[in-house]
Design a protein around this motif. Structure first.
Motif, PDB file in Angstrom:
ATOM      1  N   VAL A 135       0.836  -1.196   0.000  1.00  7.97           N
ATOM      2  CA  VAL A 135       0.000   0.000   0.000  1.00  7.97           C
ATOM      3  C   VAL A 135       0.873   1.249   0.000  1.00  7.97           C
ATOM      4  O   VAL A 135       0.605   2.220  -0.733  1.00  7.97           O
ATOM      5  CB  VAL A 135      -0.958   0.010   1.207  1.00  7.97           C
ATOM      6  CG1 VAL A 135      -1.603   1.388   1.371  1.00  7.97           C
ATOM      7  CG2 VAL A 135      -2.032  -1.051   1.037  1.00  7.97           C
ATOM      8  N   ASP A 136       1.934   1.243   0.785  1.00  7.72           N
ATOM      9  CA  ASP A 136       2.838   2.397   0.832  1.00  7.72           C
ATOM     10  C   ASP A 136       3.534   2.618  -0.503  1.00  7.72           C
ATOM     11  O   ASP A 136       3.682   3.762  -0.965  1.00  7.72           O
ATOM     12  CB  ASP A 136       3.872   2.214   1.939  1.00  7.72           C
ATOM     13  CG  ASP A 136       3.286   2.360   3.332  1.00  7.72           C
ATOM     14  OD1 ASP A 136       2.156   2.890   3.447  1.00  7.72           O
ATOM     15  OD2 ASP A 136       3.948   1.939   4.301  1.00  7.72           O
TER      16      ASP A 136
ATOM     17  N   THR B 176       0.937   4.002  -2.961  1.00 13.13           N
ATOM     18  CA  THR B 176       0.550   5.358  -2.566  1.00 13.13           C
ATOM     19  C   THR B 176       1.642   6.364  -2.910  1.00 13.13           C
ATOM     20  O   THR B 176       1.367   7.427  -3.487  1.00 13.13           O
ATOM     21  CB  THR B 176       0.245   5.404  -1.064  1.00 13.13           C
ATOM     22  OG1 THR B 176      -0.868   4.542  -0.779  1.00 13.13           O
ATOM     23  CG2 THR B 176      -0.084   6.819  -0.613  1.00 13.13           C
ATOM     24  N   ASP B 177       2.880   6.031  -2.549  1.00  9.09           N
ATOM     25  CA  ASP B 177       3.986   6.947  -2.831  1.00  9.09           C
ATOM     26  C   ASP B 177       4.158   7.164  -4.328  1.00  9.09           C
ATOM     27  O   ASP B 177       4.429   8.291  -4.783  1.00  9.09           O
ATOM     28  CB  ASP B 177       5.284   6.412  -2.223  1.00  9.09           C
ATOM     29  CG  ASP B 177       5.294   6.461  -0.702  1.00  9.09           C
ATOM     30  OD1 ASP B 177       4.450   7.179  -0.132  1.00  9.09           O
ATOM     31  OD2 ASP B 177       6.134   5.771  -0.085  1.00  9.09           O
TER      32      ASP B 177
ATOM     33  N   ARG C   2       1.219   9.293  -5.699  1.00  8.86           N
ATOM     34  CA  ARG C   2       1.374  10.672  -5.227  1.00  8.86           C
ATOM     35  C   ARG C   2       2.428  11.417  -6.038  1.00  8.86           C
ATOM     36  O   ARG C   2       2.365  12.645  -6.186  1.00  8.86           O
ATOM     37  CB  ARG C   2       1.743  10.669  -3.747  1.00  8.86           C
ATOM     38  CG  ARG C   2       1.778  12.067  -3.113  1.00  8.86           C
ATOM     39  CD  ARG C   2       2.196  11.996  -1.657  1.00  8.86           C
ATOM     40  NE  ARG C   2       1.178  11.355  -0.828  1.00  8.86           N
ATOM     41  CZ  ARG C   2       1.399  10.336  -0.012  1.00  8.86           C
ATOM     42  NH1 ARG C   2       2.612   9.793   0.068  1.00  8.86           N
ATOM     43  NH2 ARG C   2       0.419   9.842   0.710  1.00  8.86           N
TER      44      ARG C   2
ATOM     45  N   ARG D 276     -10.170   3.756   3.163  1.00 11.57           N
ATOM     46  CA  ARG D 276      -9.162   4.678   3.690  1.00 11.57           C
ATOM     47  C   ARG D 276      -8.458   5.383   2.540  1.00 11.57           C
ATOM     48  O   ARG D 276      -7.767   4.751   1.737  1.00 11.57           O
ATOM     49  CB  ARG D 276      -8.157   3.913   4.554  1.00 11.57           C
ATOM     50  CG  ARG D 276      -6.990   4.752   5.061  1.00 11.57           C
ATOM     51  CD  ARG D 276      -6.252   4.039   6.202  1.00 11.57           C
ATOM     52  NE  ARG D 276      -5.774   2.727   5.818  1.00 11.57           N
ATOM     53  CZ  ARG D 276      -4.541   2.467   5.356  1.00 11.57           C
ATOM     54  NH1 ARG D 276      -3.670   3.461   5.206  1.00 11.57           N
ATOM     55  NH2 ARG D 276      -4.180   1.228   5.053  1.00 11.57           N
TER      56      ARG D 276
ATOM     57  N   THR E 271      -5.591   7.179   0.927  1.00 10.69           N
ATOM     58  CA  THR E 271      -4.159   7.311   1.234  1.00 10.69           C
ATOM     59  C   THR E 271      -3.491   8.436   0.460  1.00 10.69           C
ATOM     60  O   THR E 271      -2.435   8.921   0.876  1.00 10.69           O
ATOM     61  CB  THR E 271      -3.417   5.987   0.959  1.00 10.69           C
ATOM     62  OG1 THR E 271      -3.424   5.718  -0.449  1.00 10.69           O
ATOM     63  CG2 THR E 271      -4.056   4.829   1.709  1.00 10.69           C
ATOM     64  N   THR E 272      -4.076   8.828  -0.655  1.00 15.04           N
ATOM     65  CA  THR E 272      -3.574   9.986  -1.394  1.00 15.04           C
ATOM     66  C   THR E 272      -4.632  10.442  -2.376  1.00 15.04           C
ATOM     67  O   THR E 272      -5.491   9.662  -2.799  1.00 15.04           O
ATOM     68  CB  THR E 272      -2.270   9.667  -2.152  1.00 15.04           C
ATOM     69  OG1 THR E 272      -1.721  10.895  -2.679  1.00 15.04           O
ATOM     70  CG2 THR E 272      -2.490   8.715  -3.302  1.00 15.04           C
TER      71      THR E 272
ATOM     72  N   ALA F 117      -7.254   2.476   0.265  1.00 17.07           N
ATOM     73  CA  ALA F 117      -6.891   1.198   0.862  1.00 17.07           C
ATOM     74  C   ALA F 117      -8.072   0.683   1.681  1.00 17.07           C
ATOM     75  O   ALA F 117      -9.061   1.393   1.897  1.00 17.07           O
ATOM     76  CB  ALA F 117      -5.654   1.359   1.741  1.00 17.07           C
ATOM     77  N   ASP F 118      -7.972  -0.566   2.106  1.00 18.02           N
ATOM     78  CA  ASP F 118      -9.000  -1.204   2.947  1.00 18.02           C
ATOM     79  C   ASP F 118     -10.367  -1.162   2.271  1.00 18.02           C
ATOM     80  O   ASP F 118     -11.397  -0.908   2.910  1.00 18.02           O
ATOM     81  CB  ASP F 118      -9.082  -0.520   4.321  1.00 18.02           C
ATOM     82  CG  ASP F 118      -7.729  -0.472   5.029  1.00 18.02           C
ATOM     83  OD1 ASP F 118      -6.867  -1.317   4.709  1.00 18.02           O
ATOM     84  OD2 ASP F 118      -7.537   0.411   5.872  1.00 18.02           O
TER      85      ASP F 118
END
Length: 498
Positions: free
Chosen positions: A323-324, A327-328, A331, A370, A372-373, A391-392
């Motif tokens: 997920v990170d 997301t990164d 973004r 959720r 995230t970005t 996410a989620d």
């Protein structure tokens, strides 16, 4: 000059390109003719919300004229449908060359209208149509298209003939207009059909450039006819008694109506509709080594492609880390004018589409996903939406089931490979998909269990030689490949003397 992320070389000042194209005629019967009314389509830039061109809107009398021209061309006993394969192949090659001559202008027109980043359109919309034309021309030359064959029957000899189906009504969407148009006219022309093509009102300036290429190529009058228009024009074409075959790419809702109408009229139809594909990240995948491929398979063209894997399935064992990573990466994507070569995410095609996507983002938040970005508007002017990741996500939530058609990813957690397959198949759609893994054989094993028409391992790139189409609510029939010719054929069996 600038080398873009796609690898193409483009002028730095494209974003300042000013377009104001005005057309007064329609391309019907091999000529530019006066339209039946003063109705026009005003083309609005998704970057600036300003008018960039105008074309006549084809209404019912114009469609009638186009169908008559296509019928005349098809019924001509010495015409297009009866040309020798080699002669038709040469004409198709000449048409491809005329499109080549407009390869610099075509992506600018497309990106100016629908927001597709120029770095994409300059590698797709000015290349793939010609590639498809030449693919089918080669099949004609090499004899791969078998028009007549004989076989031994139970009672005697049989000749099976494959003949062109006739006049084709082709309805093309706005998201990848030139390439999807070629999905239809490429095999149709190879078989000897004639066409009435209705482009979307959002992308008509490129359709007029396409018509100019058809004129230059000197295809026989009536083989290709262009009738720009909206739902009214499309509905009239679908119901027209002079059309023998329909090919439609668009929304599921409209596609169901097209199918119902074709069924009542006992008319063959090919449908390429919506999608909600799964991008399955297996527990051995390293997305960091292939983020560009992941982008192309999930967010290409601002998320405005029906095959994209907008449901990203991630294993519980690596969920937080993946997920990170996603997301990164999302973004970091540059958002900007679609004519800027550095842009990765451009504007959406219409204000209506912007509102639609924002509505889904609001539903995602309201239903407990959720964010995230993303989620907002990066600019006041233009139809932009920030690239967004949730996410989620519950696979049964609104954003888990419905096609958003924008730069929005929904990340869904799964426990093991079997669970990933179940979640991927728990969808009303079945068009695209990908599997991401360091073990290709394992990826193939998972892919073979997914109910979808097309799927990729560690990437997705549609190939003209592969049949393309979906299952379930994603449509019926196939385009491209040798199989794509079948939609434009009728079979005749002749029983020969014993």
């Amino acid at each position: 000059m600038l080398t873009t992320w796609w690898g193409s070389i483009l002028p730095l000042d494209l974003a300042e390109h000013v377009m104001n194209l005005m057309y007064e005629s329609l391309f019907i019967g091999g000529e530019w003719v006066t339209p039946s009314s003063s109705a026009t389509i005003d083309v609005i830039s998704p970057n600036t919300e300003q008018s960039i061109g105008r074309v006549p809107e084809a209404l019912e009398p114009d469609v009638d004229a186009a169908v008559v021209a296509a019928r005349k061309a098809f019924d001509d006993p010495t015409g297009w449908a009866n040309w020798a394969p080699e002669r038709r192949a040469n004409a198709i090659e000449h048409f491809a060359a005329a499109l080549d001559a407009r390869a610099d202008e075509m992506p600018i027109r497309v990106s100016s209208q629908n927001g597709m980043p120029i770095a994409i359109s300059s590698r797709v919309e000015n290349v793939m149509p010609q590639t498809m034309l030449r693919y089918y021309a080669d099949m004609l030359r090499t004899g791969e298209i078998e028009f007549d064959s004989e076989r031994k029957g139970v009672l005697g000899r049989i000749r099976v003939s494959r003949r062109p189906v006739g006049v084709v009504g082709a309805i093309v969407p706005w998201n990848v207009p030139q390439t999807i148009g070629a999905h239809k006219y490429g095999p149709a022309l190879a078989m000897g059909c004639t066409l009435v093509i209705k482009p979307s009102p959002e992308t008509v300036l490129d359709a007029m450039l396409f018509a100019e290429a058809a004129e230059e190529a000197q295809l026989p009058a009536g083989v290709i006819n262009i009738v720009p228009g909206g739902a009214r024009t499309g509905a009239y074409l679908v119901e027209h008694p002079g059309v023998d075959k329909l090919s439609f790419t668009g929304s599921e809702k409209a596609g169901r109506w097209v199918a119902e109408t074709a069924g009542r009229m006992l008319r063959p139809v090919t449908l390429e509709l919506g999608g909600k594909a799964a991008a399955i990240v297996l527990d051995d995948a390293d997305l960091t080594q292939n983020l560009e491929g992941f982008f192309m398979a999930t967010m290409l063209n601002n998320g405005q492609s029906c095959y994209l894997g907008t449901r990203v399935l991630v294993p519980a064992s690596r969920y937080g880390a993946v997920v990170d990573i996603i997301t990164d990466f999302v973004r970091s994507l540059p958002v900007g004018d679609s004519l800027d070569p550095a842009t990765r995410i451009g504007p959406l095609a219409t204000a209506r589409q912007q509102e639609r996507v924002e509505g889904y983002i609001a539903k995602g938040t309201a239903e407990g996903a959720r964010l995230t970005t993303g989620g907002g508007r990066p600019r006041e002017l233009g139809w932009f939406v920030d690239p967004t990741v949730f996410a989620d996500v519950d696979n049964h939530s609104t954003i888990g089931r419905e096609e958003i058609f924008g730069p929005v990813l929904s990340i869904i957690k799964y426990t093991d490979d079997d669970a990933a397959v179940r979640i991927a198949n728990d969808s009303p759609y079945g068009l695209g998909g990908t599997v991401w893994t360091s073990d290709v054989e394992r990826g193939l094993s998972v892919a073979s269990r997914i109910d979808t028409g097309v799927i990729g391992i560690n990437g997705f790139l549609a190939d003209p030689a592969a049949p393309f189409g979906g299952t379930k609510a994603s449509g019926m029939g196939r385009e491209l490949g040798p199989e794509g010719l079948e939609a434009y054929q009728v079979l005749q069996s002749t029983y020969l003397p014993r």
